[in-house]
Design a protein around this motif. Structure first.
Motif, short mmCIF file in Angstrom:
data_model
loop_
_atom_site.label_atom_id
_atom_site.label_comp_id
_atom_site.label_asym_id
_atom_site.label_seq_id
_atom_site.Cartn_x
_atom_site.Cartn_y
_atom_site.Cartn_z
N CYS A 147 49.30 -12.46 8.27
CA CYS A 147 48.02 -13.06 7.55
C CYS A 147 48.54 -13.96 6.44
O CYS A 147 49.07 -13.70 5.46
CB CYS A 147 47.40 -11.64 6.68
N THR A 148 48.81 -15.45 6.79
CA THR A 148 49.32 -16.39 6.47
C THR A 148 48.87 -16.90 4.91
O THR A 148 49.83 -17.10 4.21
CB THR A 148 49.50 -17.54 7.21
N GLY A 149 47.67 -16.66 4.62
CA GLY A 149 47.21 -17.13 2.96
C GLY A 149 45.95 -16.45 2.68
O GLY A 149 45.15 -16.04 3.49
N GLY A 166 48.83 -28.37 1.61
CA GLY A 166 48.34 -27.51 0.48
C GLY A 166 49.47 -26.65 0.18
O GLY A 166 49.96 -26.64 -1.00
N ASN A 167 49.47 -25.23 1.13
CA ASN A 167 50.34 -24.24 0.63
C ASN A 167 51.72 -24.47 0.52
O ASN A 167 52.48 -24.01 -0.53
CB ASN A 167 50.13 -23.26 1.65
N VAL A 168 52.65 -25.49 0.93
CA VAL A 168 54.04 -25.85 1.02
C VAL A 168 54.03 -26.28 -0.45
O VAL A 168 55.00 -26.16 -1.24
CB VAL A 168 54.45 -26.74 1.98
N PHE A 192 52.56 -17.36 2.98
CA PHE A 192 53.75 -17.16 3.43
C PHE A 192 54.83 -18.32 3.14
O PHE A 192 56.16 -18.21 3.34
CB PHE A 192 54.01 -16.79 4.98
N LYS A 193 54.17 -19.45 2.87
CA LYS A 193 55.17 -20.48 2.47
C LYS A 193 56.07 -20.37 1.01
O LYS A 193 56.82 -21.05 0.70
CB LYS A 193 54.26 -21.94 2.08
N ASP A 194 55.79 -19.03 0.45
CA ASP A 194 56.36 -18.95 -0.86
C ASP A 194 57.74 -18.40 -0.36
O ASP A 194 58.86 -18.54 -1.44
CB ASP A 194 55.76 -18.11 -1.97
N VAL A 211 49.27 -21.76 13.80
CA VAL A 211 50.20 -22.73 13.77
C VAL A 211 49.97 -24.00 13.73
O VAL A 211 48.65 -24.39 14.11
CB VAL A 211 50.90 -22.57 15.32
N SER A 212 50.72 -24.81 12.69
CA SER A 212 50.45 -26.23 12.51
C SER A 212 51.58 -26.88 12.87
O SER A 212 51.57 -27.46 14.13
CB SER A 212 50.15 -26.18 10.87
N GLY A 213 52.70 -27.03 11.90
CA GLY A 213 54.05 -27.69 12.45
C GLY A 213 54.87 -26.85 13.45
O GLY A 213 55.86 -27.12 13.81
N GLY A 214 54.64 -25.39 13.24
CA GLY A 214 55.68 -24.72 13.83
C GLY A 214 56.58 -24.15 13.27
O GLY A 214 57.51 -23.28 13.89
N LEU A 215 56.89 -24.32 12.00
CA LEU A 215 58.11 -23.86 11.31
C LEU A 215 58.12 -22.12 11.23
O LEU A 215 59.20 -21.99 11.54
CB LEU A 215 58.20 -24.44 9.79
N GLY A 216 56.95 -21.79 10.72
CA GLY A 216 56.84 -20.44 10.77
C GLY A 216 57.47 -19.54 11.97
O GLY A 216 58.40 -18.80 11.99
N PRO A 217 56.82 -19.87 13.36
CA PRO A 217 57.31 -19.28 14.53
C PRO A 217 58.80 -19.49 14.93
O PRO A 217 59.22 -18.49 15.41
CB PRO A 217 56.21 -19.65 15.62
C1 PLP Z 1 51.50 -23.54 6.75
C2 PLP Z 1 50.66 -22.56 7.21
C3 PLP Z 1 50.37 -22.43 8.45
C4 PLP Z 1 51.00 -22.82 9.71
O1 PLP Z 1 52.28 -22.70 9.69
P1 PLP Z 1 53.57 -23.42 10.51
O2 PLP Z 1 54.27 -22.33 10.68
O3 PLP Z 1 53.80 -24.53 9.56
O4 PLP Z 1 52.78 -23.55 11.75
C5 PLP Z 1 49.39 -21.18 8.69
N1 PLP Z 1 48.67 -20.63 7.82
C6 PLP Z 1 48.85 -20.98 6.42
C7 PLP Z 1 48.03 -20.21 5.35
C8 PLP Z 1 49.58 -21.85 5.99
O5 PLP Z 1 49.82 -22.21 4.97
#
Ligand code: PLP
Ligand code: ZN
Length: 556
Positions: free
Chosen positions: A389-391, A134-136, A108-110, A249-255
């Protein structure tokens, strides 16, 4: 079209431009985009009906001045898939998967890469520095290549080598930092400062937050589309909110962005409520979960994350958590929960075997969270749940697949001369002569399909199915299966009657029986089953591997 940038610290309102990085009044980097929502709400349904289903269809609510189709690779517009088997298994039939693997860089980083690079191009930026798990880096690299922007990616050494190589393939300069992700971020920031280059700023960048909003817009449009035709009337475009949005969630930008998106739709009167957010972290790096459970509005940083899942190793979420919590509490609600790496790997298997989705561990974290919350009753069975389903999977399955996942076919040299015969002979070694036989008895097709799928995915069985009691007895007498999996509530001849008949016949009496039922059993009914069945499972309360284990134990 006027976009305002509002300062979250002093409240100053500034006209937005892609080159605006700080509040002119107080220099704060925390700016937020606001739009003319009323005007957009009035004209959107008509405009949207004419545009393709991809991210830029929402351009009135995105922070670029012009739409630049030359940079686009069809980002956004990913499918929303109903998870029938998983829903059946968890007893929550309305689970949907927003399949972000299907974007141009497979996460979803794209969205973030596409919108940011477009905005940076408008701002005239030619060289960008970022830190990433990685994904960013993959997403920005792909779009930077199209836009002619030079990229420096500081990657923590935990990033799988395959991802690093992909980043390099796009022409990005990779800098591998042997340290945690938070430390890699500091190194990148220092490098950008020294060379006076633009530094990617995550949640402090307006385009990043705005890009993530589009996930919320798409979900609501797709849920509306998937309603029965009668409920849609003659409208072409509409919105319907889910009850929950789940994300790892990692940094939380998505949510943070998705929450803003839902809230904007709510403000525009397009949906009736802002959904709840479920943020799922890994146990080894769960600063938001700890703070949430203790009711604190700032998260204590985790200095040394302990998890195999590098993508989710932001130890210090900083202000993003504070903002997210504030907004969850003031509209929509939600929660944070953590899961172990083991639960995550298990969810990866379940998702692949039950729904056909091969996802990276970071994405599976959200599903492990859903499984946990559905099973402990935090989710109601009637709620509509969307999981991001983020990646997609990267080649790290080695970690989770274990032994015996492949069978070998070896062709002898002779086989080359008689290809047909040699191949058949080799193949006959792959399939054992006789697999254990299992009879599945259930009057609903979906329930039979779930059990069939569970057994197919994790073992070799010859499967028979019966849709009613009479058929079940016929097959049982003819095939003498090694095991019967029996539903109780069926029209005409119910499971109790089937059981009585099986036990009355000396040929079928010894066959072990697993009862799988949706029925709350009375004490008398439990008494009736005692001694007759080996295992009793409640529908919607067991996972695939649990049933698998029962089956294996009884057949041995
Ligand atoms: C970046 C990422 C996350 C975490 O997303 P944030 O919104 O940055 O917390 C989760 N899953 C995948 C596959 C990601 O690339
Ligand atoms: Zn300010």
């Amino acid at each position: 079209m006027s976009i305002q940038a509002v300062c979250l610290d002093c409240g100053q309102n500034t006209p937005y431009a892609p080159s605006l990085l700080n509040c002119p009044a107080c220099q704060s980097q925390w700016l937020e985009a606001r739009y003319d929502y009323e005007m957009i709400a009035a004209k959107w349904p008509k405009i949207l009906a004419r545009r393709p289903f991809e991210l830029w269809r929402y351009r009135e609510l995105l922070p670029t001045l012009r739409y630049n189709p030359d940079l686009s690779m069809g980002e956004g517009g990913t499918p929303l898939i109903r998870a029938v088997n998983l829903g059946m298994m968890l007893g929550c039939p309305n689970i949907y998967i927003k399949d972000e693997r299907q974007g141009p860089t497979a996460s979803f980083k794209d969205r973030q890469g596409a919108v940011n690079i477009a905005a940076l191009k408008e701002a005239g930026v030619t060289e960008v520095v970022l830190a990433s798990t990685g994904n960013v880096a993959m997403a920005y690299s792909a779009y930077a290549a199209r836009a002619g922007i030079k990229l420096w990616a500081f990657l923590t050494s935990l990033v799988p080598a395959e991802k690093m190589r992909e980043v390099a393939l796009y022409g990005t300069q990779v800098v591998k930092v042997t340290a945690s992700y938070d430390q890699a971020k500091k190194v990148a920031a220092e490098y950008a400062r020294q060379r006076n280059l633009y530094l990617e700023r995550g949640a402090r960048s307006i385009p990043s937050v705005e890009a993530m909003k589009t996930i919320a817009f798409e979900i609501c449009e797709q849920l509306w589309q998937q309603q029965p035709e009668a409920e849609r009337g003659d409208q072409l475009v509409g919105f319907r909110a889910p009850d929950w949005y789940f994300q790892s969630v990692s940094g939380g930008l998505g949510p943070l962005g998705v929450q803003k998106g839902f809230h904007e739709l709510f403000r525009m009167g397009l949906i009736e409520k802002t959904p709840a957010i479920a943020g799922i972290q890994t146990e080894g790096c769960a600063p938001m979960v700890h703070a949430w459970k203790e009711g604190r509005d700032t998260a204590e940083p985790v200095t040394s994350p302990r998890t195999h899942i590098a993508t989710l190793s932001t130890g210090d979420p900083g202000r993003t958590y504070t903002l997210l919590r504030q907004r969850m509490l003031s509209n929509g609600g939600g929660l944070f929960e953590s899961v172990s790496d083991e639960e995550t790997f298990r969810a990866m298997h379940i998702l692949a075997k039950m729904e056909g989705l091969s996802v990276e561990p970071a994405a599976a974290v959200a599903f492990a969270g859903l499984i946990k919350l559905a099973r402990n009753g935090s989710i109601r069975p009637d709620e509509v749940i969307v999981v991001n389903c983020t990646g997609h999977t990267m080649p790290i399955e080695r970690l989770i697949l274990g032994e015996g996942w492949a069978r070998n076919v070896v062709l002898s040299s002779q086989a080359a001369e008689f290809p047909q015969e040699g191949l058949l002979a080799a193949l006959s070694k792959v399939t054992d002569d006789r697999f254990p036989t299992v009879l599945i008895v259930d009057d609903t097709e979906e329930a039979r399909r779930l059990i069939r799928r569970i057994l197919q995915a994790q073992g070799n069985y010859t499967l028979h199915e019966a849709a009613n009691g009479r058929q079940a007895l016929e097959i049982a007498r003819k095939e003498l299966p090694d095991l019967v999996i029996l539903d109780l509530m069926m029209p005409e001849m119910d499971g109790f009657a089937v059981l009585d008949a099986l036990k009355a016949d000396t040929a079928t009496a010894p066959i072990p029986v697993i009862v799988v039922t949706a029925k709350e059993l009375t004490p008398e009914e439990k008494e009736r089953l005692r001694g007759q069945v080996q295992t009793l499972l409640q529908k919607g309360e067991f996972m695939s591997d649990e049933l698998q284990e029962e089956v294996r134990a009884l057949i041995r």
